[in-house]
Design a protein around this motif. Sequence first.
Motif, PDB file in Angstrom:
ATOM      1  N   ILE A 139       0.828  -1.204   0.000  1.00  0.00           N
ATOM      2  CA  ILE A 139       0.000   0.000   0.000  1.00  0.00           C
ATOM      3  C   ILE A 139       0.865   1.257   0.000  1.00  0.00           C
ATOM      4  O   ILE A 139       0.634   2.196  -0.768  1.00  0.00           O
ATOM      5  CB  ILE A 139      -0.954  -0.002   1.220  1.00  0.00           C
ATOM      6  N   VAL A 140       1.880   1.270   0.865  1.00  0.00           N
ATOM      7  CA  VAL A 140       2.768   2.437   0.940  1.00  0.00           C
ATOM      8  C   VAL A 140       3.537   2.606  -0.375  1.00  0.00           C
ATOM      9  O   VAL A 140       3.717   3.720  -0.870  1.00  0.00           O
ATOM     10  CB  VAL A 140       3.749   2.317   2.129  1.00  0.00           C
ATOM     11  N   HIS A 141       3.969   1.492  -0.955  1.00  0.00           N
ATOM     12  CA  HIS A 141       4.675   1.539  -2.240  1.00  0.00           C
ATOM     13  C   HIS A 141       3.793   2.155  -3.325  1.00  0.00           C
ATOM     14  O   HIS A 141       4.252   3.020  -4.097  1.00  0.00           O
ATOM     15  CB  HIS A 141       5.102   0.129  -2.639  1.00  0.00           C
ATOM     16  N   LEU A 142       2.532   1.741  -3.392  1.00  0.00           N
ATOM     17  CA  LEU A 142       1.613   2.267  -4.406  1.00  0.00           C
ATOM     18  C   LEU A 142       1.306   3.743  -4.187  1.00  0.00           C
ATOM     19  O   LEU A 142       0.946   4.450  -5.128  1.00  0.00           O
ATOM     20  CB  LEU A 142       0.312   1.459  -4.405  1.00  0.00           C
ATOM     21  N   ALA A 143       1.446   4.185  -2.938  1.00  0.00           N
ATOM     22  CA  ALA A 143       1.208   5.605  -2.631  1.00  0.00           C
ATOM     23  C   ALA A 143       2.439   6.454  -2.920  1.00  0.00           C
ATOM     24  O   ALA A 143       2.457   7.646  -2.612  1.00  0.00           O
ATOM     25  CB  ALA A 143       0.802   5.753  -1.166  1.00  0.00           C
ATOM     26  N   GLY A 144       3.457   5.857  -3.504  1.00  0.00           N
ATOM     27  CA  GLY A 144       4.669   6.605  -3.822  1.00  0.00           C
ATOM     28  C   GLY A 144       5.720   6.554  -2.738  1.00  0.00           C
ATOM     29  O   GLY A 144       6.636   7.375  -2.714  1.00  0.00           O
ATOM     30  N   GLY A 145       5.596   5.583  -1.828  1.00  0.00           N
ATOM     31  CA  GLY A 145       6.576   5.439  -0.756  1.00  0.00           C
ATOM     32  C   GLY A 145       6.252   6.231   0.493  1.00  0.00           C
ATOM     33  O   GLY A 145       7.016   6.192   1.466  1.00  0.00           O
ATOM     34  N   LYS A 146       5.109   6.917   0.493  1.00  0.00           N
ATOM     35  CA  LYS A 146       4.751   7.759   1.632  1.00  0.00           C
ATOM     36  C   LYS A 146       3.236   7.912   1.662  1.00  0.00           C
ATOM     37  O   LYS A 146       2.616   8.180   0.633  1.00  0.00           O
ATOM     38  CB  LYS A 146       5.425   9.124   1.483  1.00  0.00           C
ATOM     39  N   ILE A 147       2.632   7.732   2.858  1.00  0.00           N
ATOM     40  CA  ILE A 147       1.179   7.810   2.961  1.00  0.00           C
ATOM     41  C   ILE A 147       0.798   8.286   4.354  1.00  0.00           C
ATOM     42  O   ILE A 147       1.482   7.982   5.336  1.00  0.00           O
ATOM     43  CB  ILE A 147       0.546   6.425   2.669  1.00  0.00           C
ATOM     44  N   SER A 148      -0.281   9.044   4.448  1.00  0.00           N
ATOM     45  CA  SER A 148      -0.739   9.510   5.756  1.00  0.00           C
ATOM     46  C   SER A 148      -1.361   8.349   6.519  1.00  0.00           C
ATOM     47  O   SER A 148      -1.841   7.375   5.924  1.00  0.00           O
ATOM     48  CB  SER A 148      -1.772  10.634   5.598  1.00  0.00           C
ATOM     49  N   GLU A 149      -1.341   8.454   7.833  1.00  0.00           N
ATOM     50  CA  GLU A 149      -1.922   7.405   8.674  1.00  0.00           C
ATOM     51  C   GLU A 149      -3.397   7.219   8.349  1.00  0.00           C
ATOM     52  O   GLU A 149      -3.898   6.092   8.268  1.00  0.00           O
ATOM     53  CB  GLU A 149      -1.736   7.761  10.153  1.00  0.00           C
ATOM     54  N   TRP A 153      -5.032   3.602   6.976  1.00  0.00           N
ATOM     55  CA  TRP A 153      -6.116   2.883   7.636  1.00  0.00           C
ATOM     56  C   TRP A 153      -7.356   2.804   6.753  1.00  0.00           C
ATOM     57  O   TRP A 153      -8.119   1.832   6.835  1.00  0.00           O
ATOM     58  CB  TRP A 153      -6.451   3.529   8.980  1.00  0.00           C
ATOM     59  N   HIS A 154      -7.562   3.795   5.907  1.00  0.00           N
ATOM     60  CA  HIS A 154      -8.680   3.743   4.960  1.00  0.00           C
ATOM     61  C   HIS A 154      -8.563   2.498   4.077  1.00  0.00           C
ATOM     62  O   HIS A 154      -9.543   1.764   3.876  1.00  0.00           O
ATOM     63  CB  HIS A 154      -8.687   5.006   4.095  1.00  0.00           C
ATOM     64  N   HIS A 155      -7.351   2.244   3.562  1.00  0.00           N
ATOM     65  CA  HIS A 155      -7.152   1.081   2.698  1.00  0.00           C
ATOM     66  C   HIS A 155      -7.196  -0.222   3.486  1.00  0.00           C
ATOM     67  O   HIS A 155      -7.732  -1.236   3.000  1.00  0.00           O
ATOM     68  CB  HIS A 155      -5.819   1.200   1.967  1.00  0.00           C
ATOM     69  N   LEU A 156      -6.665  -0.218   4.697  1.00  0.00           N
ATOM     70  CA  LEU A 156      -6.695  -1.422   5.512  1.00  0.00           C
ATOM     71  C   LEU A 156      -8.123  -1.784   5.920  1.00  0.00           C
ATOM     72  O   LEU A 156      -8.471  -2.968   5.998  1.00  0.00           O
ATOM     73  CB  LEU A 156      -5.812  -1.250   6.753  1.00  0.00           C
ATOM     74  N   ARG A 157      -8.948  -0.767   6.171  1.00  0.00           N
ATOM     75  CA  ARG A 157     -10.351  -1.039   6.516  1.00  0.00           C
ATOM     76  C   ARG A 157     -11.077  -1.719   5.361  1.00  0.00           C
ATOM     77  O   ARG A 157     -11.981  -2.530   5.577  1.00  0.00           O
ATOM     78  CB  ARG A 157     -11.056   0.258   6.920  1.00  0.00           C
ATOM     79  N   ARG A 158     -10.687  -1.398   4.140  1.00  0.00           N
ATOM     80  CA  ARG A 158     -11.304  -2.037   2.977  1.00  0.00           C
ATOM     81  C   ARG A 158     -10.954  -3.520   2.915  1.00  0.00           C
ATOM     82  O   ARG A 158     -11.641  -4.304   2.257  1.00  0.00           O
ATOM     83  CB  ARG A 158     -10.856  -1.345   1.689  1.00  0.00           C
ATOM     84  N   LEU A 159      -9.889  -3.908   3.606  1.00  0.00           N
ATOM     85  CA  LEU A 159      -9.503  -5.311   3.703  1.00  0.00           C
ATOM     86  C   LEU A 159     -10.042  -5.959   4.973  1.00  0.00           C
ATOM     87  O   LEU A 159      -9.694  -7.088   5.291  1.00  0.00           O
ATOM     88  CB  LEU A 159      -7.972  -5.436   3.683  1.00  0.00           C
ATOM     89  N   THR A 199       0.303  15.881  11.331  1.00  0.00           N
ATOM     90  CA  THR A 199      -0.196  14.707  10.621  1.00  0.00           C
ATOM     91  C   THR A 199       0.825  13.584  10.758  1.00  0.00           C
ATOM     92  O   THR A 199       2.023  13.812  10.617  1.00  0.00           O
ATOM     93  CB  THR A 199      -0.411  15.010   9.117  1.00  0.00           C
ATOM     94  N   VAL A 200       0.350  12.388  11.026  1.00  0.00           N
ATOM     95  CA  VAL A 200       1.236  11.230  11.106  1.00  0.00           C
ATOM     96  C   VAL A 200       1.367  10.630   9.710  1.00  0.00           C
ATOM     97  O   VAL A 200       0.375  10.370   9.034  1.00  0.00           O
ATOM     98  CB  VAL A 200       0.697  10.174  12.092  1.00  0.00           C
ATOM     99  N   VAL A 201       2.608  10.422   9.280  1.00  0.00           N
ATOM    100  CA  VAL A 201       2.895   9.911   7.941  1.00  0.00           C
ATOM    101  C   VAL A 201       3.740   8.650   8.060  1.00  0.00           C
ATOM    102  O   VAL A 201       4.645   8.571   8.888  1.00  0.00           O
ATOM    103  CB  VAL A 201       3.643  10.970   7.097  1.00  0.00           C
ATOM    104  N   PHE A 202       3.433   7.663   7.227  1.00  0.00           N
ATOM    105  CA  PHE A 202       4.236   6.440   7.150  1.00  0.00           C
ATOM    106  C   PHE A 202       5.011   6.439   5.841  1.00  0.00           C
ATOM    107  O   PHE A 202       4.480   6.781   4.789  1.00  0.00           O
ATOM    108  CB  PHE A 202       3.349   5.196   7.208  1.00  0.00           C
TER     109      PHE A 202
END
Length: 293
Positions: A139-149, A153-159, A199-202
């Motif tokens: 997920i982080v890779h598809l977001a360009g290597g960086k994604i907000s918390e 969680w939005h994508h993880l909730r879909r799973l 903002t928390v970023v991963f």
Amino acid sequence: MGDNGVDFSQFGLSSEETDKLVGEVVRYVLFKTHQSSGCPIKREELTQIVTKNYKQRALPAAVIDKAREKLVGVFGYEVKELQRARSTSKNQARYSQQSAADLRSYIVVSQLPADVYRKFVEDVNTAPLTGFTFVVAGIVHLAGGKISEENLWHHLRRLGLKETDENHPALGNVKLLLETLVQQRYIQKEKVNGPEGNTVVFELAERALDGDVSQKIKDYVSQVFLVSSAMNYAFQLILIHPLYHLIGSTIASLGSIGTRSFRALILPPEVYRRILFNHIEGHFGERAIWLNV
């Protein structure tokens, strides 16, 4: 790694003292890796094993190198050095205060053939964490290597994974498991100041950016997309020709798919989840996890 050729007598150490020191470092690496679920070991931790009784400046490096040789020669484990990845955020103050030594750590990587590792070493109980790691890193890779918390969680909730879920049947406390990936250095967590406050970023960390692991993540993501595209193409065939209704019934057996989903040519979440984790199963066999499917 070949013999480093260091003569430990130059440090005033006998062969017995050298073997004892090297053995202590080897044991520490093995036990700490197991105890911490593979979290990196700081170089300073290994250095302190030596310096608690010996003050020679160059001795810790020599002992660590000798221990690395023994680990790969006897146990088939490469002790790989990691250089801590620096955050891409503008706040670099805490990094600039750290020396290069503070940023260095080690992980243990098996050099055994895959079939031997699976038969004699692999712990099937770690399969859920392995699958979760690939999903999050993907997920982080598809977001360009960086994604907000929030977006992660939005994508993880879909799973079917929620930050409030403390008793997931396969993963347990999902939020704590995400923190484990931070400790293992697959991702790093950073607070970033913005117009709307903190903002928390991963971001992907050094372990996920490592050449071998990074390529596996890319291959995994590519395969998921290929299957997703193939499924969408199958939906289009269903709409075009009645002979392909058989394909539709096969797809529908994966989960409930309504006519609106067919018209929209969008995979329902439950089907996507099955596709996603079928591919994890392809990577990890029977050790694959099924998340709320």
